[in-house]
Motif scaffolding. Sequence first.
Motif, PDB file in Angstrom:
ATOM      1  N   GLU A 181       3.462   9.875  -1.133  1.00 46.36           N
ATOM      2  CA  GLU A 181       4.141   8.607  -1.046  1.00 46.36           C
ATOM      3  C   GLU A 181       5.173   8.528  -2.096  1.00 46.36           C
ATOM      4  O   GLU A 181       5.886   7.342  -2.015  1.00 46.36           O
TER       5      GLU A 181
ATOM      6  N   THR B 168       5.575   7.481  -5.164  1.00 48.59           N
ATOM      7  CA  THR B 168       5.247   6.225  -5.867  1.00 48.59           C
ATOM      8  C   THR B 168       6.148   5.903  -6.808  1.00 48.59           C
ATOM      9  O   THR B 168       6.828   5.029  -7.013  1.00 48.59           O
TER      10      THR B 168
ATOM     11  N   ARG C 238       9.960   5.612  -5.528  1.00 49.44           N
ATOM     12  CA  ARG C 238       9.950   4.414  -4.701  1.00 49.44           C
ATOM     13  C   ARG C 238      10.162   3.138  -5.778  1.00 49.44           C
ATOM     14  O   ARG C 238      10.794   2.209  -5.498  1.00 49.44           O
ATOM     15  N   GLU C 239       9.456   3.123  -6.989  1.00 51.52           N
ATOM     16  CA  GLU C 239       9.458   1.922  -7.721  1.00 51.52           C
ATOM     17  C   GLU C 239      10.763   2.043  -8.535  1.00 51.52           C
ATOM     18  O   GLU C 239      11.492   1.202  -8.634  1.00 51.52           O
TER      19      GLU C 239
ATOM     20  N   GLU D 146       7.777  -0.940  -0.748  1.00 52.17           N
ATOM     21  CA  GLU D 146       7.299  -0.878   0.584  1.00 52.17           C
ATOM     22  C   GLU D 146       8.412  -0.836   1.632  1.00 52.17           C
ATOM     23  O   GLU D 146       8.356  -0.422   2.792  1.00 52.17           O
ATOM     24  N   CYS D 147       9.641  -1.300   1.111  1.00 47.07           N
ATOM     25  CA  CYS D 147      10.808  -1.165   1.853  1.00 47.07           C
ATOM     26  C   CYS D 147      11.601   0.057   1.836  1.00 47.07           C
ATOM     27  O   CYS D 147      12.591   0.230   2.205  1.00 47.07           O
TER      28      CYS D 147
ATOM     29  N   CYS E 145      12.882  -3.034   6.403  1.00 48.65           N
ATOM     30  CA  CYS E 145      12.004  -4.122   6.314  1.00 48.65           C
ATOM     31  C   CYS E 145      10.227  -3.340   6.273  1.00 48.65           C
ATOM     32  O   CYS E 145      10.384  -1.948   6.595  1.00 48.65           O
ATOM     33  N   PRO E 146       9.266  -3.911   5.597  1.00 47.53           N
ATOM     34  CA  PRO E 146       7.940  -2.843   5.367  1.00 47.53           C
ATOM     35  C   PRO E 146       7.593  -2.442   6.983  1.00 47.53           C
ATOM     36  O   PRO E 146       7.008  -1.304   7.064  1.00 47.53           O
ATOM     37  N   GLU E 147       7.743  -3.032   7.914  1.00 48.67           N
ATOM     38  CA  GLU E 147       7.227  -2.607   9.201  1.00 48.67           C
ATOM     39  C   GLU E 147       8.123  -1.627   9.704  1.00 48.67           C
ATOM     40  O   GLU E 147       7.717  -0.497  10.241  1.00 48.67           O
TER      41      GLU E 147
ATOM     42  N   ARG F  74       6.891   1.417   7.796  1.00 49.06           N
ATOM     43  CA  ARG F  74       5.616   1.879   8.125  1.00 49.06           C
ATOM     44  C   ARG F  74       5.759   2.784   9.503  1.00 49.06           C
ATOM     45  O   ARG F  74       5.437   3.844   9.565  1.00 49.06           O
TER      46      ARG F  74
ATOM     47  N   ASN G 121       7.013   6.123   8.703  1.00 46.81           N
ATOM     48  CA  ASN G 121       6.246   6.994   7.883  1.00 46.81           C
ATOM     49  C   ASN G 121       5.315   7.611   8.958  1.00 46.81           C
ATOM     50  O   ASN G 121       4.828   8.664   8.695  1.00 46.81           O
TER      51      ASN G 121
END
Length: 353
Positions: A60, A62, A65-66, A77-78, A224-226, A229, A232
């Motif tokens: 991920e 993490t 991304r942060e 999440e974007c 956008c998050p969608e 997703r 991914n």
Amino acid sequence: MSRFLSSRHETLKPYVPGEQPKITGLCKLNTNESPYPPSPDVAKAASDAAMMCNLYSDPECTQLREDAARVYNVAPECILPVNGSDEILSFAFLAFCDERTGIAYPDITYGFYSVLSGLYHIPSTEIPLDNTFNINVSDYEGLHKNIAIPNPNAPTGIILPLSDIERIVSSNPDNVVIIDEAYIDFGGESAVELIKRYDNLLVTRTFSKSHSLAGARLGLGIGCPEIIRELNTIKYSINPYNVNRCTAAIGSAALRNSEYYMNNCAEIMKTREFTVKELTRLGFELTDSMANFIFARHDKISGLTLYKKLRERGILVRHFDSERIKEYNRITIGSMGDMMRLVAAAGEILGTA
Ligand SMILES: *Cc1c(COP(=O)(O)O)cnc(C)c1O
């Protein structure tokens, strides 16, 4: 007929990368790399990460991304980190493009879009730039096709203002618009903020040009998050650990040193201005580039001859032989020293030294 290659790929024309020759003393202005090394923190980040390479990387990403979320002012999440931005283009074409949506992009643009369309058998539409190499925005309004546009465009360097990008994105609400911002840090205004209002926008970024990390292979998809997703779903179906541990650590370190890279970009923009002025004085015609390269032609010498004569003098630039742009060369903005050498060589070749 090939012995093993699937007949599906018989007509595939792969991307041809710019040369990476092993000649010393060469002035390498052909693949838009940065003349500056990465920030010093990158070395320690890479070596610490290297000693943990017995463990898989975080699929991920993490931390990365942060760090990216903070710099780009979006939620983690974007963001989808990738193995060079070519990979996010590949994921996006695979995820969103098919018979129904197709894909449209300018006739003169980044060569990878047509390669991916060929690879995935996506019907593609090449929309001609006008005769000054500008994108006609209305050509893309309400197109009912997916769209890919580099902003600034390559290899012309010409940028569209954010308001034009927004027109394209807002008038195609049922299609995905990919804005490839490989060169946005050299004076342009990013479309990243627009992902908060438009769920059909995917912005792609690379660390290869403005962040001196071409060899690390790191890019980002921002949407956008969608959208992220869905991308991914493709990533976890191809290569869940797509960003290796060293590269993720390097990327984080680079994002924490943003100021260093922005200063380098400012320096490159100054050097670009110098180069444009000097080449104009020698009679070159140039597009109005907002990238870390310029695109130039001269009435007195063909694009290919200039390319060859520069190469004889140890200066490597990029020449494309497609019909509309064969009189041009794309020249990366290197250090001030590199560009003085280029200008001197061009003057000598033209007999105006
Ligand atoms: C260089 C470039 C890329 C690819 O960058 P990588 O992150 O090195 O894969 C993508 N798009 C455009 C327009 C480029 O010029």
